[in-house]
Write a protein that holds these residues in place. Structure first.
Motif, mmCIF file in Angstrom:
data_model
loop_
_atom_site.group_PDB
_atom_site.id
_atom_site.type_symbol
_atom_site.label_atom_id
_atom_site.label_comp_id
_atom_site.label_asym_id
_atom_site.label_seq_id
_atom_site.Cartn_x
_atom_site.Cartn_y
_atom_site.Cartn_z
ATOM 1 N N LEU A 250 -10.620 -4.578 0.933
ATOM 2 C CA LEU A 250 -9.479 -4.150 0.592
ATOM 3 C C LEU A 250 -9.146 -3.968 -0.874
ATOM 4 O O LEU A 250 -8.223 -3.249 -1.140
ATOM 5 C CB LEU A 250 -8.176 -4.914 1.482
ATOM 6 N N TRP A 251 -9.692 -4.994 -1.647
ATOM 7 C CA TRP A 251 -9.882 -4.742 -2.899
ATOM 8 C C TRP A 251 -10.056 -3.397 -3.639
ATOM 9 O O TRP A 251 -9.359 -2.899 -4.610
ATOM 10 C CB TRP A 251 -10.433 -5.826 -3.660
ATOM 11 N N ARG A 252 -11.312 -2.892 -2.921
ATOM 12 C CA ARG A 252 -11.889 -1.647 -3.433
ATOM 13 C C ARG A 252 -10.782 -0.571 -3.076
ATOM 14 O O ARG A 252 -10.550 0.407 -3.899
ATOM 15 C CB ARG A 252 -12.997 -1.546 -2.518
ATOM 16 N N LEU A 253 -10.229 -0.560 -1.813
ATOM 17 C CA LEU A 253 -9.022 0.437 -1.600
ATOM 18 C C LEU A 253 -7.847 0.362 -2.296
ATOM 19 O O LEU A 253 -7.651 1.464 -2.920
ATOM 20 C CB LEU A 253 -8.854 0.160 0.059
ATOM 21 N N PHE A 254 -7.381 -0.683 -2.739
ATOM 22 C CA PHE A 254 -6.296 -0.949 -3.729
ATOM 23 C C PHE A 254 -6.778 -0.260 -4.891
ATOM 24 O O PHE A 254 -5.823 0.362 -5.713
ATOM 25 C CB PHE A 254 -5.843 -2.399 -3.702
ATOM 26 N N GLU A 255 -7.900 -0.634 -5.648
ATOM 27 C CA GLU A 255 -8.382 -0.139 -6.602
ATOM 28 C C GLU A 255 -8.622 1.447 -6.803
ATOM 29 O O GLU A 255 -8.133 2.176 -7.885
ATOM 30 C CB GLU A 255 -9.785 -0.803 -7.123
ATOM 31 N N CYS A 256 -8.852 1.796 -5.478
ATOM 32 C CA CYS A 256 -9.009 3.391 -5.533
ATOM 33 C C CYS A 256 -7.573 3.996 -5.525
ATOM 34 O O CYS A 256 -7.315 5.122 -6.311
ATOM 35 C CB CYS A 256 -9.768 3.827 -4.154
ATOM 36 N N LEU A 257 -6.708 3.547 -4.729
ATOM 37 C CA LEU A 257 -5.276 4.199 -4.953
ATOM 38 C C LEU A 257 -4.862 3.788 -6.394
ATOM 39 O O LEU A 257 -4.027 4.838 -6.835
ATOM 40 C CB LEU A 257 -4.424 3.174 -3.916
ATOM 41 N N GLY A 258 -5.033 2.611 -7.072
ATOM 42 C CA GLY A 258 -4.661 2.535 -8.335
ATOM 43 C C GLY A 258 -5.178 3.413 -9.251
ATOM 44 O O GLY A 258 -4.559 3.946 -10.151
ATOM 45 N N MET B 277 0.888 -1.181 -0.063
ATOM 46 C CA MET B 277 0.219 0.126 -0.150
ATOM 47 C C MET B 277 0.997 1.253 0.045
ATOM 48 O O MET B 277 0.559 2.183 -0.824
ATOM 49 C CB MET B 277 -1.105 -0.165 1.287
ATOM 50 N N LYS B 278 2.008 1.401 0.805
ATOM 51 C CA LYS B 278 2.908 2.389 0.580
ATOM 52 C C LYS B 278 3.715 2.657 -0.576
ATOM 53 O O LYS B 278 3.710 3.695 -0.900
ATOM 54 C CB LYS B 278 4.075 2.255 2.025
ATOM 55 N N GLU B 279 3.826 1.483 -1.219
ATOM 56 C CA GLU B 279 4.545 1.584 -2.395
ATOM 57 C C GLU B 279 3.694 2.081 -3.533
ATOM 58 O O GLU B 279 3.952 3.011 -4.432
ATOM 59 C CB GLU B 279 5.230 0.264 -2.865
ATOM 60 N N LEU B 280 2.337 1.672 -3.524
ATOM 61 C CA LEU B 280 1.532 2.374 -4.527
ATOM 62 C C LEU B 280 1.360 3.677 -4.252
ATOM 63 O O LEU B 280 1.234 4.426 -5.246
ATOM 64 C CB LEU B 280 0.095 1.466 -4.310
ATOM 65 N N ALA B 281 1.275 4.104 -3.061
ATOM 66 C CA ALA B 281 0.951 5.379 -2.714
ATOM 67 C C ALA B 281 2.234 6.423 -3.186
ATOM 68 O O ALA B 281 2.129 7.474 -3.714
ATOM 69 C CB ALA B 281 0.812 5.804 -1.135
ATOM 70 N N ASP B 282 3.513 5.771 -2.784
ATOM 71 C CA ASP B 282 4.720 6.409 -3.349
ATOM 72 C C ASP B 282 4.648 6.822 -4.886
ATOM 73 O O ASP B 282 5.232 7.765 -5.334
ATOM 74 C CB ASP B 282 5.875 5.620 -2.867
ATOM 75 N N ARG B 283 4.377 5.616 -5.475
ATOM 76 C CA ARG B 283 4.494 5.813 -6.814
ATOM 77 C C ARG B 283 3.248 6.679 -7.426
ATOM 78 O O ARG B 283 3.474 7.426 -8.501
ATOM 79 C CB ARG B 283 3.906 4.379 -7.380
ATOM 80 N N GLY B 284 2.202 6.876 -6.737
ATOM 81 C CA GLY B 284 1.252 8.008 -7.082
ATOM 82 C C GLY B 284 1.894 9.347 -6.858
ATOM 83 O O GLY B 284 1.578 10.288 -7.689
ATOM 84 N N VAL B 285 2.612 9.552 -5.698
ATOM 85 C CA VAL B 285 3.278 10.828 -5.442
ATOM 86 C C VAL B 285 4.216 11.126 -6.758
ATOM 87 O O VAL B 285 4.239 12.150 -7.398
ATOM 88 C CB VAL B 285 4.228 10.895 -4.133
ATOM 89 N N GLN B 286 4.983 10.005 -6.981
ATOM 90 C CA GLN B 286 5.970 10.212 -8.123
ATOM 91 C C GLN B 286 5.172 10.571 -9.662
ATOM 92 O O GLN B 286 5.356 11.430 -10.296
ATOM 93 C CB GLN B 286 6.865 8.803 -8.586
ATOM 94 N N ILE B 287 4.265 9.790 -9.928
ATOM 95 C CA ILE B 287 3.217 10.090 -10.959
ATOM 96 C C ILE B 287 2.631 11.400 -11.050
ATOM 97 O O ILE B 287 2.798 12.238 -12.026
ATOM 98 C CB ILE B 287 2.308 9.015 -11.116
ATOM 99 N N VAL B 288 2.185 11.982 -9.797
ATOM 100 C CA VAL B 288 1.620 13.511 -9.904
ATOM 101 C C VAL B 288 2.609 14.249 -9.971
ATOM 102 O O VAL B 288 2.454 15.444 -10.889
ATOM 103 C CB VAL B 288 0.650 13.780 -8.487
ATOM 104 N N GLN B 289 4.066 14.197 -9.622
ATOM 105 C CA GLN B 289 5.084 14.947 -9.683
ATOM 106 C C GLN B 289 5.380 15.081 -10.998
ATOM 107 O O GLN B 289 5.607 16.325 -11.642
ATOM 108 C CB GLN B 289 6.125 14.579 -8.749
ATOM 109 N N VAL B 290 5.567 13.894 -11.735
ATOM 110 C CA VAL B 290 5.799 14.106 -13.191
ATOM 111 C C VAL B 290 4.686 14.717 -13.926
ATOM 112 O O VAL B 290 4.907 15.442 -15.022
ATOM 113 C CB VAL B 290 6.403 12.711 -13.684
ATOM 114 N N LEU B 291 3.532 14.397 -13.590
ATOM 115 C CA LEU B 291 2.386 14.862 -14.231
ATOM 116 C C LEU B 291 2.403 16.379 -14.313
ATOM 117 O O LEU B 291 2.157 16.954 -15.320
ATOM 118 C CB LEU B 291 0.893 14.325 -13.880
ATOM 119 N N VAL B 292 2.441 16.850 -13.172
ATOM 120 C CA VAL B 292 2.659 18.499 -12.927
ATOM 121 C C VAL B 292 3.676 19.041 -13.811
ATOM 122 O O VAL B 292 3.501 20.008 -14.583
ATOM 123 C CB VAL B 292 2.708 18.570 -11.571
ATOM 124 N N GLN B 293 4.935 18.573 -13.716
ATOM 125 C CA GLN B 293 6.074 18.931 -14.543
ATOM 126 C C GLN B 293 5.674 18.774 -16.013
ATOM 127 O O GLN B 293 5.748 19.869 -16.742
ATOM 128 C CB GLN B 293 7.253 18.169 -14.160
#
Length: 201
Positions: free
Chosen positions: A189-197, A122-138
């Motif tokens: 929990l599947w729903r939660l991972f889906e939301c993060l994804g 879950m932490k890894e998926l959230a961290d990847r989300g942070v990276q994606i948004v940073q690149v998206l903003v740039q």
């Protein structure tokens, strides 16, 4: 005529300023979401609650900014050949704060029990989300200022999104292999991972 052009240039500068603030806000709300999730996994409910309030406030600010930008565009205070591009960009970006708010709201409402074995995923998926948004903003900044440089950012986004998909799929497999959880808990929990994804898409 000069006054009209001067007013148009001033309006475009204000739109650019609002867009920059909006993009910076996307980075902020994603960082807060990551902190909220870390607090929840660490059972720090006070910090989680504070982060949830910050997310709601930031989402409201972003929504206000988006409406202001759209009003300026529809008010014809932007050159015609850029209106569609900006509106399309906003439409895509606006899904991010909405999904972040929805995800944390569900956690706050349901208070799901997340096994420690799933915390790293879950932490890894959230961290990847942070990276994606940073690149998206740039990339969005480049789209607005240096369109020719967008391709590199788009390629980086595609790679990060693929990595996020792999993390999500791996997490789903680990979840459903857990024999200690009943089906209802797994689906929650599947729903939660889906939301993060979905934030990473």
């Amino acid at each position: 005529m000069w006054k009209v052009l001067k007013n148009l240039a001033s309006a475009q500068q204000q739109i650019q300023k609002d867009l920059d603030e909006y993009l910076d806000g996307l980075n902020t709300i994603m960082q807060i979401m990551s902190s909220a999730l870390a607090a929840y996994l660490g059972q720090d409910m006070d910090e989680f609650s504070r982060s949830f309030v910050q997310i709601n406030e930031t989402e409201h600010l972003l929504d206000t900014l988006r409406r202001s930008i759209e009003a300026a565009i529809y008010g014809r205070r932007l050159l015609p050949d850029t209106r569609g591009d900006i509106l399309g960009l906003l439409e895509g970006l606006d899904k991010i704060p909405n999904r972040i708010q929805s995800t944390i709201r569900e956690i706050n409402l349901q208070k799901p029990l997340i096994p420690e074995s799933l915390h790293p995923n879950m932490k890894e998926l959230a961290d990847r989300g942070v990276q994606i948004v940073q690149v998206l903003v740039q990339t969005a900044h480049e789209f607005l200022q240096r369109p020719r440089e967008v391709k590199r950012g788009a390629e980086g986004l595609s790679e990060l999104e693929h990595e996020a998909d792999m993390i999500e799929h791996k997490s789903m497999a680990l979840l459903f292999e857990n024999s200690k959880l009943d089906l209802a808990h797994k689906m929650q929990l599947w729903r939660l991972f889906e939301c993060l994804g979905s934030i990473c898409d």
